[in-house]
Design a protein around this motif. Structure first.
Motif, PDB file in Angstrom:
ATOM      1  N   PRO A   1       0.885  -1.071  -0.088  1.00 56.83           N
ATOM      2  CA  PRO A   1      -0.135   0.039  -0.206  1.00 56.83           C
ATOM      3  C   PRO A   1       0.759   1.227  -0.057  1.00 56.83           C
ATOM      4  O   PRO A   1       1.813   1.129   0.177  1.00 56.83           O
ATOM      5  CB  PRO A   1      -0.720  -0.067   1.397  1.00 56.83           C
ATOM      6  N   LEU A   2       0.131   2.415  -0.026  1.00 57.08           N
ATOM      7  CA  LEU A   2       0.997   3.706  -0.101  1.00 57.08           C
ATOM      8  C   LEU A   2       1.381   4.158   1.444  1.00 57.08           C
ATOM      9  O   LEU A   2       2.112   4.722   1.653  1.00 57.08           O
ATOM     10  CB  LEU A   2       0.117   4.623  -0.896  1.00 57.08           C
ATOM     11  N   PHE A   3       0.222   3.739   2.069  1.00 51.30           N
ATOM     12  CA  PHE A   3       0.136   4.087   3.542  1.00 51.30           C
ATOM     13  C   PHE A   3      -0.251   2.835   4.337  1.00 51.30           C
ATOM     14  O   PHE A   3      -1.117   2.108   3.795  1.00 51.30           O
ATOM     15  CB  PHE A   3      -0.805   5.134   3.719  1.00 51.30           C
ATOM     16  N   LEU A   4       0.463   2.556   5.271  1.00 53.09           N
ATOM     17  CA  LEU A   4       0.258   1.487   6.240  1.00 53.09           C
ATOM     18  C   LEU A   4       0.488   1.905   7.559  1.00 53.09           C
ATOM     19  O   LEU A   4       1.731   2.467   7.947  1.00 53.09           O
ATOM     20  CB  LEU A   4       1.237   0.346   5.816  1.00 53.09           C
ATOM     21  N   SER A   5      -0.279   1.617   8.209  1.00 51.22           N
ATOM     22  CA  SER A   5      -0.566   1.952   9.801  1.00 51.22           C
ATOM     23  C   SER A   5      -0.720   0.362  10.452  1.00 51.22           C
ATOM     24  O   SER A   5      -1.779   0.034  10.092  1.00 51.22           O
ATOM     25  CB  SER A   5      -1.443   2.721  10.207  1.00 51.22           C
ATOM     26  N   MET A   6       0.235   0.059  11.288  1.00 49.25           N
ATOM     27  CA  MET A   6       0.150  -1.129  11.908  1.00 49.25           C
ATOM     28  C   MET A   6       0.690  -1.069  13.639  1.00 49.25           C
ATOM     29  O   MET A   6       1.278  -0.141  13.660  1.00 49.25           O
ATOM     30  CB  MET A   6       0.861  -2.298  11.179  1.00 49.25           C
TER      31      MET A   6
END
Lengths: 113, 111
Positions: A8-13
């Protein structure tokens, strides 16, 4: 024209979780690079993958290359906050090894405690 | 100290002025590059050099000039700066098939 797409372009985990960043490219190449960039900083070299099936690992990061599928992955294991950064893949499609790299647009990774 | 350096780190200039960004590396790497980084475009190659006195265009060369008389230096000149050249410029060096190294970057603003 070579196109390099990351997702993805943005990933929050969350910390402790595993995830994978994908890098697809549109033409034949067996040279692929991964870089990391912290906000406001320069790029740091992570891995170079030079053949089909190549796998490189450093700490919680592992990169692999499938030249037939024109796909590289960057796998993050048990993420920690320090891995928060933008990750770029880059492809050298020259077949001459002249190092002219085309970069993906990057994946901004945020690790949440 | 070994490494790759860029100067200046920050530059503000006016439209139409000539600006030169400097890049110096101490590894004797054969390849050197100039990239620009803009929001929404990632990094784009401006020019690269395979060796001293050998340079070639990258993806976005218009408005830029390079030279490489010595292996360790690779200056980038904006002949007549335009606002669209406001960007962060990175110099890099490498040897074939090995990880490259990026300089710290030059943030250029054209007013």
């Amino acid at each position: 024209e070579l196109k390099v797409e990351q997702n993805p372009l943005f990933l929050s985990m969350q910390e402790g979780k595993n995830y994978t960043i994908y890098c697809n490219y549109s033409t034949t190449s067996d040279r692929l690079y991964w870089y990391r960039q912290d906000p406001g900083k320069s790029l740091e070299s992570l891995f170079v993958l030079l053949s089909n099936g190549a796998v490189k690992q450093e700490g919680r990061l592992m990169a692999s290359l499938d030249t037939k599928a024109r796909l590289s992955t960057l796998h993050i294991t048990a993420a920690v906050h320090d891995l928060s950064a933008t990750y770029f893949c880059a492809v050298d499609a020259s077949n001459f090894g002249n190092e002219k790299l085309t970069f993906g647009t990057g994946t901004r990774l945020t690790i949440i405690p | 100290d070994a490494g790759i350096t860029q100067s200046p780190r920050y530059k503000i200039t006016e439209t139409g002025r000539q600006v030169t960004l400097m890049c110096h590396q101490t590894w004797s790497h054969s390849y050197m590059f100039w990239y620009r980084q803009d929001l929404g475009h990632g990094l784009r190659l401006i020019y690269y050099s395979a060796a001293a006195d050998i340079t070639d265009k990258g993806e976005v060369p218009d408005g830029y000039v390079v030279s490489r008389s010595k292996t360790e230096n690779f200056p980038l000149t904006l002949e007549s700066a335009t606002r669209s050249q406001t960007s962060v410029y990175f110099c890099a060096s490498s040897t074939s098939g090995r990880l490259g190294y990026f300089g710290p970057g030059t943030r250029l603003t054209v007013t």
